[in-house]
Write a protein that holds these residues in place. Sequence first.
Motif, short mmCIF file in Angstrom:
data_model
loop_
_atom_site.label_atom_id
_atom_site.label_comp_id
_atom_site.label_asym_id
_atom_site.label_seq_id
_atom_site.Cartn_x
_atom_site.Cartn_y
_atom_site.Cartn_z
N VAL A 255 0.84 -1.20 0.00
CA VAL A 255 0.00 0.00 0.00
C VAL A 255 0.87 1.25 0.00
CG1 VAL A 255 -1.65 1.34 1.36
CG2 VAL A 255 -2.01 -1.10 1.04
N VAL A 256 1.94 1.25 0.81
CA VAL A 256 2.85 2.41 0.86
C VAL A 256 3.51 2.59 -0.51
CG1 VAL A 256 5.02 3.23 1.83
CG2 VAL A 256 3.24 2.37 3.34
N THR A 257 3.87 1.49 -1.15
CA THR A 257 4.51 1.57 -2.46
C THR A 257 3.56 2.14 -3.51
OG1 THR A 257 5.89 -0.33 -1.94
CG2 THR A 257 5.68 0.25 -4.26
N VAL A 258 2.32 1.67 -3.51
CA VAL A 258 1.35 2.10 -4.52
C VAL A 258 0.97 3.57 -4.31
CG1 VAL A 258 -1.01 1.76 -5.35
CG2 VAL A 258 0.48 -0.20 -4.98
N ILE A 259 0.72 3.93 -3.05
CA ILE A 259 0.31 5.30 -2.77
C ILE A 259 1.50 6.25 -2.90
CG2 ILE A 259 -0.53 6.84 -0.94
CD1 ILE A 259 -2.28 4.54 0.03
N GLY A 260 2.67 5.80 -2.52
CA GLY A 260 3.87 6.62 -2.66
C GLY A 260 4.13 7.58 -1.52
N GLU A 261 3.67 7.24 -0.34
CA GLU A 261 3.89 8.13 0.79
C GLU A 261 5.23 7.89 1.39
OE1 GLU A 261 0.72 8.12 3.58
OE2 GLU A 261 -0.70 8.80 2.11
#
Length: 97
Positions: free
Chosen positions: A91-97
């Motif tokens: 999720v962090v990778t996809v969202i890019g936060e």
Amino acid sequence: MRHNHNITDPNKDDFIAQSQAQALDTFKYHFNGITYLLIAIAAISLLVGGVGIMNIMYVVVTERTAEIGLKKALGARESDILKEFLIESIVVTVIGE
């Protein structure tokens, strides 16, 4: 061309005449070099991004040791905890936060 350039010796030509096939081969050679360069840059970018995500997840796991211990005490398996962190990293990778 030699007459226009005032060249009498054919070995001292200051121009090059190429066929379309030779020009296409030259283009392909340079285009392949640029392609390999872009592939190398993309690979380095992916590696750097992976290291960044790895560091973020390492900090997350380090900060949540108490939470992990509580989950284990309540009966969570290591695979469940691993899945949770893997989903979070995706999720962090996809969202890019």
